[in-house]
Design an enzyme around this catalytic site. Structure first.
Site, PDB file in Angstrom:
ATOM      1  N   ASP A 154     -29.871 -33.971  22.910  1.00 33.50           N
ATOM      2  CA  ASP A 154     -29.756 -32.658  23.538  1.00 33.50           C
ATOM      3  C   ASP A 154     -29.315 -31.674  22.448  1.00 33.50           C
ATOM      4  OD1 ASP A 154     -29.285 -30.610  25.537  1.00 33.50           O
ATOM      5  OD2 ASP A 154     -27.155 -31.116  25.381  1.00 33.50           O
ATOM      6  N   ILE A 155     -29.470 -30.382  22.693  1.00 30.12           N
ATOM      7  CA  ILE A 155     -29.065 -29.387  21.678  1.00 30.12           C
ATOM      8  C   ILE A 155     -27.726 -28.737  22.023  1.00 30.12           C
ATOM      9  CG2 ILE A 155     -29.616 -27.164  20.616  1.00 30.12           C
ATOM     10  CD1 ILE A 155     -32.533 -27.901  20.628  1.00 30.12           C
ATOM     11  N   ASP A 156     -27.697 -27.909  23.051  1.00 28.37           N
ATOM     12  CA  ASP A 156     -26.492 -27.135  23.368  1.00 28.37           C
ATOM     13  C   ASP A 156     -25.360 -28.024  23.882  1.00 28.37           C
ATOM     14  OD1 ASP A 156     -27.374 -24.271  22.936  1.00 28.37           O
ATOM     15  OD2 ASP A 156     -28.937 -24.979  24.293  1.00 28.37           O
ATOM     16  N   THR A 182     -34.240 -30.920  25.254  1.00 31.10           N
ATOM     17  CA  THR A 182     -33.432 -29.736  25.526  1.00 31.10           C
ATOM     18  C   THR A 182     -33.931 -28.927  26.722  1.00 31.10           C
ATOM     19  OG1 THR A 182     -32.607 -27.668  24.513  1.00 31.10           O
ATOM     20  CG2 THR A 182     -34.828 -28.369  23.904  1.00 31.10           C
ATOM     21  N   GLY A 183     -33.046 -28.107  27.244  1.00 27.86           N
ATOM     22  CA  GLY A 183     -33.446 -27.171  28.290  1.00 27.86           C
ATOM     23  C   GLY A 183     -34.000 -25.885  27.684  1.00 27.86           C
ATOM     24  N   LYS A 224     -35.887 -34.330  31.792  1.00 24.44           N
ATOM     25  CA  LYS A 224     -35.878 -34.878  30.434  1.00 24.44           C
ATOM     26  C   LYS A 224     -36.238 -36.363  30.433  1.00 24.44           C
ATOM     27  CE  LYS A 224     -32.349 -31.757  28.499  1.00 24.44           C
ATOM     28  NZ  LYS A 224     -31.065 -31.707  27.764  1.00 24.44           N
ATOM     29  N   ASP A 263     -24.582 -33.787  27.124  1.00 29.06           N
ATOM     30  CA  ASP A 263     -23.289 -33.313  27.630  1.00 29.06           C
ATOM     31  C   ASP A 263     -23.350 -32.692  29.016  1.00 29.06           C
ATOM     32  OD1 ASP A 263     -22.774 -29.891  26.984  1.00 29.06           O
ATOM     33  OD2 ASP A 263     -24.683 -30.909  26.688  1.00 29.06           O
ATOM     34  N   ASN A 301     -28.264 -31.988  33.217  1.00 33.39           N
ATOM     35  CA  ASN A 301     -29.679 -32.291  32.985  1.00 33.39           C
ATOM     36  C   ASN A 301     -29.893 -33.465  32.025  1.00 33.39           C
ATOM     37  OD1 ASN A 301     -28.942 -31.015  30.620  1.00 33.39           O
ATOM     38  ND2 ASN A 301     -30.494 -29.417  30.723  1.00 33.39           N
TER      39      ASN A 301
END
Length: 271
Positions: free
Chosen positions: A8-10, A42-43, A198, A221, A224
Protein backbone atom coordinates in the site's frame (compact mmCIF):
# COMPACT_ATOMS: atom_id res chain seq x y z
CA UNK A 1 9.54 -18.50 0.74
CA UNK A 2 8.29 -15.05 -0.23
CA UNK A 3 8.11 -14.46 -3.99
CA UNK A 4 5.95 -11.32 -4.12
CA UNK A 5 5.74 -8.26 -1.86
CA UNK A 6 2.66 -6.06 -2.30
CA UNK A 7 2.66 -2.55 -0.85
CA UNK A 8 0.00 0.00 0.00
CA UNK A 9 1.20 3.62 -0.36
CA UNK A 10 -0.46 6.07 2.05
CA UNK A 11 0.21 5.30 5.69
CA UNK A 12 2.43 2.41 4.60
CA UNK A 13 5.18 3.03 2.05
CA UNK A 14 5.40 6.83 2.25
CA UNK A 15 6.05 8.98 5.28
CA UNK A 16 4.98 12.40 4.04
CA UNK A 17 4.94 14.55 0.92
CA UNK A 18 4.81 11.50 -1.35
CA UNK A 19 8.39 10.56 -0.46
CA UNK A 20 9.63 6.99 0.00
CA UNK A 21 12.45 6.81 2.54
CA UNK A 22 15.91 5.60 1.59
CA UNK A 23 15.54 2.79 4.13
CA UNK A 24 12.40 1.51 2.41
CA UNK A 25 13.91 1.85 -1.06
CA UNK A 26 17.09 -0.01 -0.08
CA UNK A 27 15.17 -2.92 1.46
CA UNK A 28 12.87 -3.23 -1.56
CA UNK A 29 15.85 -3.12 -3.93
CA UNK A 30 17.63 -5.85 -1.97
CA UNK A 31 14.48 -8.00 -1.93
CA UNK A 32 14.22 -7.69 -5.70
CA UNK A 33 17.85 -8.85 -6.03
CA UNK A 34 16.73 -12.07 -4.33
CA UNK A 35 14.24 -12.61 -7.14
CA UNK A 36 11.21 -11.24 -5.29
CA UNK A 37 8.61 -9.38 -7.34
CA UNK A 38 7.26 -6.05 -6.06
CA UNK A 39 3.73 -4.73 -6.57
CA UNK A 40 1.93 -1.56 -5.48
CA UNK A 41 -1.70 -1.81 -4.31
CA UNK A 42 -3.19 1.61 -3.64
CA UNK A 43 -6.40 3.59 -3.53
CA UNK A 44 -4.64 6.38 -5.45
CA UNK A 45 -5.14 6.93 -9.15
CA UNK A 46 -2.24 6.24 -11.50
CA UNK A 47 -1.32 9.94 -11.74
CA UNK A 48 -0.56 10.13 -8.02
CA UNK A 49 1.01 6.68 -7.81
CA UNK A 50 3.56 7.00 -10.64
CA UNK A 51 6.15 8.95 -8.64
CA UNK A 52 6.15 6.33 -5.89
CA UNK A 53 6.30 3.50 -8.44
CA UNK A 54 9.36 5.09 -9.99
CA UNK A 55 11.02 5.61 -6.62
CA UNK A 56 10.94 1.88 -5.84
CA UNK A 57 11.72 0.70 -9.37
CA UNK A 58 8.32 -0.69 -10.36
CA UNK A 59 8.65 1.08 -13.71
CA UNK A 60 12.06 -0.13 -14.88
CA UNK A 61 11.40 -3.65 -13.60
CA UNK A 62 8.16 -3.92 -15.59
CA UNK A 63 6.04 -4.77 -12.54
CA UNK A 64 2.40 -4.25 -11.60
CA UNK A 65 0.54 -1.36 -10.02
CA UNK A 66 -2.99 -1.76 -8.64
CA UNK A 67 -4.74 1.62 -8.44
CA UNK A 68 -8.13 2.89 -7.24
CA UNK A 69 -8.61 -0.09 -4.92
CA UNK A 70 -8.51 -2.47 -7.86
CA UNK A 71 -10.47 -0.25 -10.22
CA UNK A 72 -7.55 -0.18 -12.66
CA UNK A 73 -4.43 -2.35 -12.84
CA UNK A 74 -1.33 -1.39 -14.80
CA UNK A 75 1.83 -3.21 -15.87
CA UNK A 76 4.90 -1.24 -16.86
CA UNK A 77 6.33 -2.05 -20.29
CA UNK A 78 9.92 -2.15 -21.57
CA UNK A 79 9.86 1.65 -21.92
CA UNK A 80 8.90 2.10 -18.25
CA UNK A 81 5.41 3.19 -19.29
CA UNK A 82 2.31 2.04 -17.34
CA UNK A 83 -0.05 0.04 -19.57
CA UNK A 84 -3.65 -0.51 -18.47
CA UNK A 85 -4.31 -4.25 -18.42
CA UNK A 86 -7.54 -4.43 -16.44
CA UNK A 87 -10.30 -2.03 -15.39
CA UNK A 88 -13.61 -2.18 -13.54
CA UNK A 89 -16.12 0.68 -13.65
CA UNK A 90 -19.60 1.30 -12.30
CA UNK A 91 -22.45 0.87 -14.73
CA UNK A 92 -24.08 4.21 -15.51
CA UNK A 93 -27.20 3.05 -13.67
CA UNK A 94 -25.24 2.25 -10.50
CA UNK A 95 -23.26 5.48 -10.74
CA UNK A 96 -26.49 7.50 -10.87
CA UNK A 97 -27.93 5.50 -7.97
CA UNK A 98 -24.97 6.41 -5.75
CA UNK A 99 -24.97 10.08 -6.72
CA UNK A 100 -28.73 10.49 -6.43
CA UNK A 101 -28.69 9.02 -2.92
CA UNK A 102 -25.64 11.04 -1.91
CA UNK A 103 -27.40 14.20 -3.11
CA UNK A 104 -30.54 13.30 -1.20
CA UNK A 105 -28.47 12.99 1.99
CA UNK A 106 -26.57 16.25 1.40
CA UNK A 107 -23.23 14.49 1.02
CA UNK A 108 -20.19 15.58 -0.95
CA UNK A 109 -18.98 13.17 -3.63
CA UNK A 110 -15.89 12.92 -5.82
CA UNK A 111 -15.53 10.31 -8.54
CA UNK A 112 -12.49 9.03 -10.40
CA UNK A 113 -14.01 9.00 -13.87
CA UNK A 114 -12.84 6.88 -16.79
CA UNK A 115 -11.68 10.15 -18.34
CA UNK A 116 -8.48 10.78 -16.29
CA UNK A 117 -8.98 14.54 -16.47
CA UNK A 118 -12.44 14.64 -14.87
CA UNK A 119 -14.06 14.13 -11.47
CA UNK A 120 -17.84 14.34 -11.06
CA UNK A 121 -18.97 16.17 -7.94
CA UNK A 122 -22.25 17.14 -6.32
CA UNK A 123 -20.83 20.38 -4.96
CA UNK A 124 -17.59 22.27 -5.06
CA UNK A 125 -16.38 22.52 -1.50
CA UNK A 126 -13.14 22.17 0.46
CA UNK A 127 -13.30 18.39 0.27
CA UNK A 128 -13.60 18.24 -3.51
CA UNK A 129 -11.05 21.02 -4.04
CA UNK A 130 -8.48 19.11 -1.96
CA UNK A 131 -9.04 15.97 -4.02
CA UNK A 132 -8.87 18.05 -7.17
CA UNK A 133 -5.45 19.32 -6.13
CA UNK A 134 -4.09 15.84 -5.52
CA UNK A 135 -5.73 14.02 -8.42
CA UNK A 136 -5.22 16.79 -11.03
CA UNK A 137 -8.81 16.32 -12.26
CA UNK A 138 -11.25 19.01 -13.35
CA UNK A 139 -14.39 19.23 -11.20
CA UNK A 140 -17.57 18.64 -13.22
CA UNK A 141 -20.98 19.16 -11.61
CA UNK A 142 -23.10 16.01 -11.70
CA UNK A 143 -26.21 16.21 -13.89
CA UNK A 144 -28.06 12.89 -14.09
CA UNK A 145 -29.74 13.87 -17.37
CA UNK A 146 -26.50 14.71 -19.16
CA UNK A 147 -23.90 12.36 -17.74
CA UNK A 148 -22.75 9.61 -20.11
CA UNK A 149 -19.42 8.72 -18.53
CA UNK A 150 -18.90 6.56 -15.45
CA UNK A 151 -16.16 5.99 -12.86
CA UNK A 152 -13.81 3.53 -11.22
CA UNK A 153 -14.19 4.74 -7.64
CA UNK A 154 -16.32 7.23 -5.71
CA UNK A 155 -15.34 8.94 -2.45
CA UNK A 156 -18.24 10.23 -0.34
CA UNK A 157 -17.86 12.63 2.57
CA UNK A 158 -20.31 14.12 5.05
CA UNK A 159 -22.17 13.77 8.33
CA UNK A 160 -22.36 10.28 9.89
CA UNK A 161 -26.16 10.14 9.60
CA UNK A 162 -26.01 10.88 5.88
CA UNK A 163 -23.30 8.28 5.32
CA UNK A 164 -25.33 5.72 7.28
CA UNK A 165 -28.41 6.44 5.16
CA UNK A 166 -26.36 6.08 1.97
CA UNK A 167 -24.95 2.72 3.03
CA UNK A 168 -28.44 1.45 3.81
CA UNK A 169 -29.77 2.64 0.44
CA UNK A 170 -26.95 0.87 -1.40
CA UNK A 171 -26.96 -2.29 0.71
CA UNK A 172 -28.67 -4.54 -1.84
CA UNK A 173 -26.12 -3.63 -4.52
CA UNK A 174 -23.29 -5.09 -2.44
CA UNK A 175 -20.79 -2.48 -3.56
CA UNK A 176 -17.35 -2.62 -1.94
CA UNK A 177 -17.16 0.11 0.70
CA UNK A 178 -14.13 1.11 2.74
CA UNK A 179 -13.60 3.66 5.47
CA UNK A 180 -11.48 6.47 4.09
CA UNK A 181 -9.20 7.47 6.94
CA UNK A 182 -7.52 10.66 5.73
CA UNK A 183 -10.18 13.24 6.57
CA UNK A 184 -10.42 13.83 10.35
CA UNK A 185 -13.57 14.58 12.35
CA UNK A 186 -15.93 13.27 9.69
CA UNK A 187 -17.56 10.23 8.24
CA UNK A 188 -16.51 9.13 4.80
CA UNK A 189 -16.29 6.09 2.53
CA UNK A 190 -14.72 4.89 -0.68
CA UNK A 191 -17.05 2.93 -2.96
CA UNK A 192 -16.01 0.48 -5.68
CA UNK A 193 -18.14 -1.81 -7.88
CA UNK A 194 -19.20 -5.15 -6.41
CA UNK A 195 -16.30 -7.61 -6.17
CA UNK A 196 -13.67 -4.98 -7.01
CA UNK A 197 -10.96 -4.43 -4.40
CA UNK A 198 -7.22 -4.73 -3.94
CA UNK A 199 -7.48 -8.43 -3.19
CA UNK A 200 -9.28 -9.20 -6.44
CA UNK A 201 -6.51 -7.56 -8.48
CA UNK A 202 -3.74 -9.04 -6.34
CA UNK A 203 -5.15 -12.53 -6.93
CA UNK A 204 -5.08 -11.93 -10.69
CA UNK A 205 -1.45 -10.79 -10.52
CA UNK A 206 -0.52 -13.81 -8.40
CA UNK A 207 -2.02 -16.07 -11.09
CA UNK A 208 0.02 -14.36 -13.81
CA UNK A 209 3.20 -14.94 -11.79
CA UNK A 210 2.06 -18.44 -10.74
CA UNK A 211 2.61 -17.46 -7.11
CA UNK A 212 0.63 -18.98 -4.20
CA UNK A 213 -0.97 -16.89 -1.41
CA UNK A 214 1.50 -18.25 1.14
CA UNK A 215 4.34 -16.90 -1.00
CA UNK A 216 3.06 -13.31 -0.79
CA UNK A 217 3.84 -10.61 1.79
CA UNK A 218 1.43 -7.67 1.95
CA UNK A 219 1.89 -4.39 3.85
CA UNK A 220 -1.09 -2.15 4.62
CA UNK A 221 -2.65 0.13 7.21
CA UNK A 222 -6.29 0.73 6.28
CA UNK A 223 -9.72 -0.78 5.79
CA UNK A 224 -9.14 -1.28 2.07
CA UNK A 225 -6.12 -3.50 2.87
CA UNK A 226 -8.01 -5.86 5.17
CA UNK A 227 -8.98 -8.63 2.74
CA UNK A 228 -5.55 -8.75 1.12
CA UNK A 229 -3.85 -8.95 4.51
CA UNK A 230 -6.11 -11.85 5.49
CA UNK A 231 -5.57 -13.74 2.21
CA UNK A 232 -1.79 -13.69 1.87
CA UNK A 233 0.59 -15.86 3.85
CA UNK A 234 2.41 -12.88 5.36
CA UNK A 235 -0.10 -10.09 6.03
CA UNK A 236 1.74 -7.28 7.83
CA UNK A 237 -0.11 -4.38 9.47
CA UNK A 238 1.69 -1.11 9.91
CA UNK A 239 2.35 0.15 13.42
CA UNK A 240 0.03 3.09 12.71
CA UNK A 241 -2.85 0.77 11.73
CA UNK A 242 -6.00 0.54 13.81
CA UNK A 243 -6.29 -2.24 16.37
CA UNK A 244 -8.68 -4.43 14.36
CA UNK A 245 -6.25 -4.61 11.42
CA UNK A 246 -3.34 -5.56 13.65
CA UNK A 247 -5.43 -8.31 15.21
CA UNK A 248 -6.22 -10.03 11.90
CA UNK A 249 -2.73 -9.57 10.40
CA UNK A 250 -0.06 -12.21 10.94
CA UNK A 251 2.31 -9.57 12.33
CA UNK A 252 2.67 -5.83 12.81
CA UNK A 253 5.73 -3.77 11.95
CA UNK A 254 6.84 -0.27 12.89
CA UNK A 255 4.90 2.79 11.74
CA UNK A 256 5.28 4.30 8.28
CA UNK A 257 7.13 7.22 9.86
CA UNK A 258 9.68 4.77 11.26
CA UNK A 259 10.17 2.98 7.91
CA UNK A 260 8.11 -0.06 8.92
CA UNK A 261 8.23 -1.59 5.44
CA UNK A 262 12.01 -1.46 5.17
CA UNK A 263 12.47 -2.57 8.75
CA UNK A 264 10.31 -5.68 8.29
CA UNK A 265 11.73 -6.70 4.92
CA UNK A 266 15.27 -6.46 6.32
CA UNK A 267 14.28 -8.39 9.45
CA UNK A 268 12.23 -11.17 7.85
CA UNK A 269 13.15 -11.40 4.15
CA UNK A 270 16.80 -10.34 3.83
CA UNK A 271 18.14 -13.00 6.16
Amino acid sequence: MIKLIALDIDGTLVKRKNIVSKINIKAITEARKKGIKICIATGRNITRAKKVAKAIGIDVNQEYLISLNGGATFKYDENAKPILIEEHLFTLEDFKLIYDNAKENNLSSFSYAKDPNIAYVLKKDLFTYVLKKYSHRKLVKYDRNKIKDTSYKIVVYGKPKGISNLKEALKEKEFEMFSWSYVPHSSNIEINPKGVDKLYSLQNIAKKYNIKPEEIMYFGDSDNDKRAIEWVGQGIAMGNSKKHLKELAKDATKTNKRHGVGYWIKKEVLV
